[in-house]
Scaffold this active site. Sequence first.
Site, PDB file in Angstrom:
ATOM      1  N   GLU A 139       1.001  -1.203  -0.500  1.00  0.00           N
ATOM      2  CA  GLU A 139       0.644  -0.123   0.020  1.00  0.00           C
ATOM      3  C   GLU A 139       0.927   1.159   0.029  1.00  0.00           C
ATOM      4  O   GLU A 139       1.798   1.419   0.793  1.00  0.00           O
ATOM      5  CB  GLU A 139      -0.892  -0.102   1.267  1.00  0.00           C
ATOM      6  CG  GLU A 139      -2.170   0.203   0.986  1.00  0.00           C
ATOM      7  CD  GLU A 139      -3.063  -0.489   0.096  1.00  0.00           C
ATOM      8  OE1 GLU A 139      -3.039  -0.189  -1.371  1.00  0.00           O
ATOM      9  OE2 GLU A 139      -4.009  -0.805   0.578  1.00  0.00           O
ATOM     10  N   THR A 188       2.458   2.001  -2.418  1.00  0.00           N
ATOM     11  CA  THR A 188       4.686   1.966  -2.743  1.00  0.00           C
ATOM     12  C   THR A 188       4.266   2.435  -4.506  1.00  0.00           C
ATOM     13  O   THR A 188       5.288   2.517  -4.378  1.00  0.00           O
ATOM     14  CB  THR A 188       4.777   0.196  -3.017  1.00  0.00           C
ATOM     15  OG1 THR A 188       3.467  -0.485  -3.078  1.00  0.00           O
ATOM     16  CG2 THR A 188       5.178  -0.221  -0.772  1.00  0.00           C
ATOM     17  N   LEU A 199     -12.134   0.146  -3.428  1.00  0.00           N
ATOM     18  CA  LEU A 199     -12.055  -0.712  -4.618  1.00  0.00           C
ATOM     19  C   LEU A 199     -11.923  -0.667  -5.787  1.00  0.00           C
ATOM     20  O   LEU A 199     -12.481  -1.490  -7.236  1.00  0.00           O
ATOM     21  CB  LEU A 199     -13.866  -1.738  -4.362  1.00  0.00           C
ATOM     22  CG  LEU A 199     -13.623  -1.942  -2.595  1.00  0.00           C
ATOM     23  CD1 LEU A 199     -14.594  -2.928  -2.065  1.00  0.00           C
ATOM     24  CD2 LEU A 199     -12.404  -3.256  -2.426  1.00  0.00           C
ATOM     25  N   SER A 255     -12.960   1.905  -8.349  1.00  0.00           N
ATOM     26  CA  SER A 255     -14.392   2.160  -9.195  1.00  0.00           C
ATOM     27  C   SER A 255     -14.554   2.746  -9.874  1.00  0.00           C
ATOM     28  O   SER A 255     -14.253   2.530 -11.098  1.00  0.00           O
ATOM     29  CB  SER A 255     -15.509   2.787  -7.919  1.00  0.00           C
ATOM     30  OG  SER A 255     -15.492   3.403  -7.677  1.00  0.00           O
ATOM     31  N   GLU A 315      -6.776  10.642 -14.565  1.00  0.00           N
ATOM     32  CA  GLU A 315      -7.016  10.894 -12.799  1.00  0.00           C
ATOM     33  C   GLU A 315      -6.291  12.221 -12.523  1.00  0.00           C
ATOM     34  O   GLU A 315      -6.239  12.698 -11.965  1.00  0.00           O
ATOM     35  CB  GLU A 315      -6.702   9.536 -12.321  1.00  0.00           C
ATOM     36  CG  GLU A 315      -7.656   8.389 -12.297  1.00  0.00           C
ATOM     37  CD  GLU A 315      -8.400   7.903 -10.924  1.00  0.00           C
ATOM     38  OE1 GLU A 315      -8.712   8.845 -10.102  1.00  0.00           O
ATOM     39  OE2 GLU A 315      -8.875   6.863 -11.076  1.00  0.00           O
ATOM     40  N   ASP A 349      -4.021   0.519  -8.952  1.00  0.00           N
ATOM     41  CA  ASP A 349      -5.504   0.176  -9.728  1.00  0.00           C
ATOM     42  C   ASP A 349      -5.322   0.304 -10.856  1.00  0.00           C
ATOM     43  O   ASP A 349      -6.136  -1.090 -11.563  1.00  0.00           O
ATOM     44  CB  ASP A 349      -6.016   2.098  -8.671  1.00  0.00           C
ATOM     45  CG  ASP A 349      -5.891   1.532  -7.671  1.00  0.00           C
ATOM     46  OD1 ASP A 349      -5.444   1.108  -7.325  1.00  0.00           O
ATOM     47  OD2 ASP A 349      -6.822   2.512  -7.305  1.00  0.00           O
ATOM     48  N   TYR A 404      -4.333  12.056   0.922  1.00  0.00           N
ATOM     49  CA  TYR A 404      -3.342  10.725   0.384  1.00  0.00           C
ATOM     50  C   TYR A 404      -2.663  12.171  -0.782  1.00  0.00           C
ATOM     51  O   TYR A 404      -1.616  11.751  -0.086  1.00  0.00           O
ATOM     52  CB  TYR A 404      -4.494  10.713  -1.119  1.00  0.00           C
ATOM     53  CG  TYR A 404      -3.784   9.535  -1.904  1.00  0.00           C
ATOM     54  CD1 TYR A 404      -3.827   8.449  -1.703  1.00  0.00           C
ATOM     55  CD2 TYR A 404      -3.720  10.103  -3.128  1.00  0.00           C
ATOM     56  CE1 TYR A 404      -2.884   7.460  -2.596  1.00  0.00           C
ATOM     57  CE2 TYR A 404      -2.296   9.607  -4.241  1.00  0.00           C
ATOM     58  CZ  TYR A 404      -2.907   7.835  -4.276  1.00  0.00           C
ATOM     59  OH  TYR A 404      -2.131   7.133  -4.821  1.00  0.00           O
TER      60      TYR A 404
END
Length: 354
Positions: free
Chosen positions: A29, A31, A117, A119, A152, A164, A213
Amino acid sequence: MISAFFGDRFGYSPNISGFTPGRVNLIGEHTDYNGGLVLPAAIPLGISLAVGLREDDQIRVSSALYEHIYVGRIGDKAQSHWADYVIGTIHKANNLGLLSTGADIAIQSDLPSGAGLSSSAALTVGLLKLCRDLGSHPMSELEIAKQAQTIENEFIGVPCGIMDQMAVALSPPGQALSLDTFTLDFKLIEIPGNVHMAVIHSGIYRQLSEGRYKVRKEECDIIKKRLGRQDICRMTDTEYSNLSDLPATIQNRARHCWSEHRRTKSASLALKSNDMKLFGSLMTESHQSMRDDFEITLPEIDKLTEDAVKFGAYGARMTGGGFGGCMVACVDETILDEWKSRVLKQHPNAFYVC
Ligand code: GLA
């Protein structure tokens, strides 16, 4: 089903439709923007999309969650609206030569949003793939993942890594994607049939664009600058000890990157050799590192993972960007039902996802 929904909303049949899964990250995570390893896997839930081509530059977006049809145009800026992901993707598809007009898009999803998750990656990757498949463009899944990440990063403004997008573009059900986010080399590892990677939502929702984040990313940028390397997950012990004059918080962030990368490497080997005890203990250590060094967990989720292990999971950890969302636990199939009901009884706001 998605084609019928498209027909109901737009009054004609779509040109193409498809399904893209969400993903759960088993370990590795924060990373992926630090040049380290990750180990995500696709889940059975995901997003169904249908696309109809238009002759003008309009983009109409209809989600099964809302009555209202969102109308935008190619070239529109992001509006902090859920439809931004679609607007950004259709704009990108035009820039890449996959499309040369606007489109009507229908969306049905069984992925909880703000759950960690993916989306949003399922939406951008899924839509780019459909745009590619409408023509004869030879764009690879790897290239699709890279382009989806730029939507993104540049259009939405979330400085996420590539995990992701790679996971939803490349990992087939039942396999984990062992991905080196620095070289983009990857291999698939079968998840043993005797365990289940159970995903439980904590009941606490979060959004990556909330900013926490970004703060973690900026803290890691300080380490990158100091060490003169982007792949700080691979820093040597000497490099790590050279950070000792930086604030303690930054040193802790560095320790998480350093240790999480190594844990992920060991976890991939453990999964390959079906050593679920070791795999589980690495998951639990990963959670502790996210709790103590990276500081992205919440007390409720710490308790959820502790109880998951107490009731018999091999290991458990929060999954995704942090500050809410889901945990993933590695559970033996033989105790799954009992384990699930004991955990959920203890955590009434939590719910089983898959
Ligand atoms: C989010 C981001 C990913 C990754 C994870 C944390 O899911 O989109 O790129 O950084 O958080 O591991």
